[in-house]
Design a protein around this motif. Structure first.
Motif, mmCIF file in Angstrom:
data_model
loop_
_atom_site.group_PDB
_atom_site.id
_atom_site.type_symbol
_atom_site.label_atom_id
_atom_site.label_comp_id
_atom_site.label_asym_id
_atom_site.label_seq_id
_atom_site.Cartn_x
_atom_site.Cartn_y
_atom_site.Cartn_z
ATOM 1 N N TYR A 209 1.018 -1.074 0.486
ATOM 2 C CA TYR A 209 -0.158 0.360 0.134
ATOM 3 C C TYR A 209 0.661 1.144 0.132
ATOM 4 N N ASP A 210 0.221 2.246 -0.358
ATOM 5 C CA ASP A 210 1.144 3.011 -0.318
ATOM 6 C C ASP A 210 1.148 4.400 0.544
ATOM 7 N N TYR A 211 0.052 4.088 1.313
ATOM 8 C CA TYR A 211 0.163 5.004 3.116
ATOM 9 C C TYR A 211 0.398 3.302 4.094
ATOM 10 N N ILE A 212 1.139 4.210 5.237
ATOM 11 C CA ILE A 212 0.618 3.132 6.353
ATOM 12 C C ILE A 212 0.463 2.357 6.980
ATOM 13 N N GLU A 213 -0.892 3.421 7.287
ATOM 14 C CA GLU A 213 -2.434 2.969 7.439
ATOM 15 C C GLU A 213 -3.026 1.637 7.010
ATOM 16 N N GLU A 214 -3.128 2.378 5.752
ATOM 17 C CA GLU A 214 -4.084 1.058 4.621
ATOM 18 C C GLU A 214 -3.456 -0.105 5.640
ATOM 19 N N ALA A 215 -2.388 -0.277 5.185
ATOM 20 C CA ALA A 215 -1.705 -1.590 5.385
ATOM 21 C C ALA A 215 -1.863 -1.912 6.759
ATOM 22 N N ALA A 216 -1.672 -1.193 7.349
ATOM 23 C CA ALA A 216 -2.156 -1.465 9.146
ATOM 24 C C ALA A 216 -3.517 -1.639 9.320
ATOM 25 N N ILE A 217 -4.127 -1.364 8.460
ATOM 26 C CA ILE A 217 -5.597 -1.569 8.560
ATOM 27 C C ILE A 217 -5.645 -2.820 7.647
ATOM 28 N N SER A 218 -5.125 -3.236 6.721
ATOM 29 C CA SER A 218 -4.653 -4.601 6.048
ATOM 30 C C SER A 218 -4.790 -5.756 6.888
ATOM 31 N N TYR A 219 -3.813 -5.146 7.414
ATOM 32 C CA TYR A 219 -3.592 -6.312 8.928
ATOM 33 C C TYR A 219 -4.962 -6.918 9.137
ATOM 34 N N ASN A 220 -5.667 -5.662 9.214
ATOM 35 C CA ASN A 220 -7.154 -5.613 11.025
ATOM 36 C C ASN A 220 -7.441 -6.620 10.147
ATOM 37 N N LYS A 221 -8.509 -6.379 8.861
ATOM 38 C CA LYS A 221 -8.891 -7.342 8.315
ATOM 39 C C LYS A 221 -8.859 -8.596 7.850
ATOM 40 N N ALA A 222 -7.447 -8.813 7.403
ATOM 41 C CA ALA A 222 -6.886 -10.925 7.555
ATOM 42 C C ALA A 222 -7.178 -11.260 8.989
ATOM 43 N N VAL A 223 -7.213 -9.470 9.575
ATOM 44 C CA VAL A 223 -7.905 -10.747 11.539
ATOM 45 C C VAL A 223 -8.997 -11.300 11.692
ATOM 46 N N ASP A 224 -9.661 -10.477 11.189
ATOM 47 C CA ASP A 224 -10.311 -10.398 11.737
ATOM 48 C C ASP A 224 -12.172 -11.227 10.622
ATOM 49 N N TYR A 225 -11.089 -12.016 9.406
ATOM 50 C CA TYR A 225 -11.618 -12.785 8.381
ATOM 51 C C TYR A 225 -11.333 -14.106 9.018
ATOM 52 N N LEU A 226 -9.639 -14.365 9.540
ATOM 53 C CA LEU A 226 -8.898 -15.448 10.257
ATOM 54 C C LEU A 226 -9.895 -15.637 11.660
ATOM 55 N N LYS A 227 -10.607 -14.661 12.278
ATOM 56 C CA LYS A 227 -11.113 -15.063 13.652
ATOM 57 C C LYS A 227 -12.747 -15.622 13.048
ATOM 58 N N THR A 228 -13.297 -15.238 11.456
ATOM 59 C CA THR A 228 -14.561 -15.674 11.657
ATOM 60 C C THR A 228 -14.317 -16.905 10.863
ATOM 61 N N LEU A 229 -12.508 -17.640 10.374
ATOM 62 C CA LEU A 229 -12.866 -19.171 9.910
ATOM 63 C C LEU A 229 -12.215 -19.589 11.129
ATOM 64 N N GLY A 230 -13.061 -19.449 12.751
ATOM 65 C CA GLY A 230 -12.747 -19.600 13.846
ATOM 66 C C GLY A 230 -10.779 -20.257 14.236
ATOM 67 N N CYS A 231 -10.543 -19.409 13.489
ATOM 68 C CA CYS A 231 -8.862 -19.487 13.904
ATOM 69 C C CYS A 231 -8.513 -18.670 15.894
ATOM 70 N N THR A 232 -7.676 -19.688 16.109
ATOM 71 C CA THR A 232 -7.555 -19.134 18.245
ATOM 72 C C THR A 232 -6.306 -18.489 18.707
ATOM 73 N N LYS A 233 -5.550 -17.630 17.173
ATOM 74 C CA LYS A 233 -4.287 -17.506 17.340
ATOM 75 C C LYS A 233 -4.776 -15.972 18.426
ATOM 76 N N ASN A 234 -3.737 -15.426 18.854
ATOM 77 C CA ASN A 234 -4.223 -14.818 19.282
ATOM 78 C C ASN A 234 -3.272 -13.168 18.592
ATOM 79 N N PHE A 235 -3.592 -12.516 17.449
ATOM 80 C CA PHE A 235 -3.397 -11.909 16.822
ATOM 81 C C PHE A 235 -3.368 -10.504 17.736
ATOM 82 N N VAL A 236 -2.161 -9.547 17.612
ATOM 83 C CA VAL A 236 -2.738 -7.938 18.147
ATOM 84 C C VAL A 236 -3.283 -6.989 17.231
ATOM 85 N N LYS A 237 -4.416 -6.599 16.783
ATOM 86 C CA LYS A 237 -4.822 -5.531 16.309
ATOM 87 C C LYS A 237 -4.153 -4.372 15.766
#
Length: 267
Positions: A209-237
């Motif tokens: 991404y061009d902006y660091i905030e976008e990259a950080a939010i994309s990480y959060n979105k990936a964490v949210d998606y993994l939670k819907t799959l039942g991932c129990t890893k303790n990701f820090v958003k």
């Protein structure tokens, strides 16, 4: 029964007798330790006398078991600091000019700004591998968090020690390169973009991404998606400073996760 100078007899709950060693210096009563025998406690007292009654100026570098066989090294540091600098501190701190040393051991020495003196005078530091902790509110707190270094931050990628000394925790020596989890700045042809990755049995690229905030939010979105799959890893958003909830949602909704993550299925 009169005991040797600097020695006091004590009794454990089970009735076992032991001996405590202490010394009074500049009207301050200082405990030196507990010992199985009266002679050991007295020897510790004599070790301490060498420091406070000797015209020679001792520093932590002068400690050795030949000259100070019973005095604990941490007590040695405290006594040297008290005599030389006029400040008694229970933790193994020795004051220098404009900074202080904290001695985990004679060979493991940390450097801090004087601004941190009160905190480390009241918190003992423990080491576990490369991690440094203090006991705080019944928990072990990584001291790196005091300097803006987040958990799982990568040396040389997310932060760096300016002078290369990993024992130097002065504020001027710690440079935060990346404040967000899962984000790495990548510079090519003088252009910087921000790669977002997440670790799930290996690293998965979310996107660049061009902006660091976008990259950080994309990480959060990936964490949210993994939670819907039942991932129990303790990701820090990531907490994104300076962006209101409306703007956050706008960026969040605009991000498309790659097929490599979407196709992970049930975890």
């Amino acid at each position: 029964m009169k005991l040797l100078p600097g020695v006091y007899m004590a009794v454990k709950k089970d009735g076992t007798v032991y001996y405590r060693s202490s010394i009074t210096y500049k009207n301050k009563h200082i405990s030196l330790g507990s010992f199985a025998s009266e002679n050991e406690a007295h020897q510790c007292y004599k070790d301490a006398l060498k420091i406070i009654e000797n015209d020679e100026v001792f520093t932590p570098d002068d400690y050795n078991k030949k000259d100070f066989p019973l005095l604990d090294f941490h007590k040695f540091v405290s006594l040297c600091n008290y005599k030389n600098n006029g400040l008694y501190i229970k933790t193994p701190i020795y004051m220098r000019v404009n900074f202080f040393n904290y001695y985990l051991s004679q060979d493991d020495v940390l450097i801090f700004d004087v601004d941190d003196l009160f905190y480390y005078s009241n918190h003992s530091i423990m080491r576990r591998g490369s991690h440094l902790f203090v006991a705080e509110y019944g928990m072990q707190t990584n001291i790196a968090s005091r300097y803006g270094i987040r958990n799982f931050a990568r040396p040389g990628i997310d932060f760096r020690y300016v002078n290369g000394d990993t024992h130097d925790y002065r504020y001027s020596n710690i440079e935060i390169l990346n404040t967000y989890q899962g984000v790495t700045a990548e510079t090519k042809s003088e252009t910087t973009r921000y790669a977002s990755r997440i670790h799930i049995n290996g690293n998965y690229l979310i996107g660049r991404y061009d902006y660091i905030e976008e990259a950080a939010i994309s990480y959060n979105k990936a964490v949210d998606y993994l939670k819907t799959l039942g991932c129990t890893k303790n990701f820090v958003k990531n907490y994104i400073d300076g962006i209101d909830s409306k703007k956050y949602k706008e960026i969040y909704d605009s991000i498309s996760l790659p097929k490599s993550i979407l196709n992970l299925g049930e975890l």
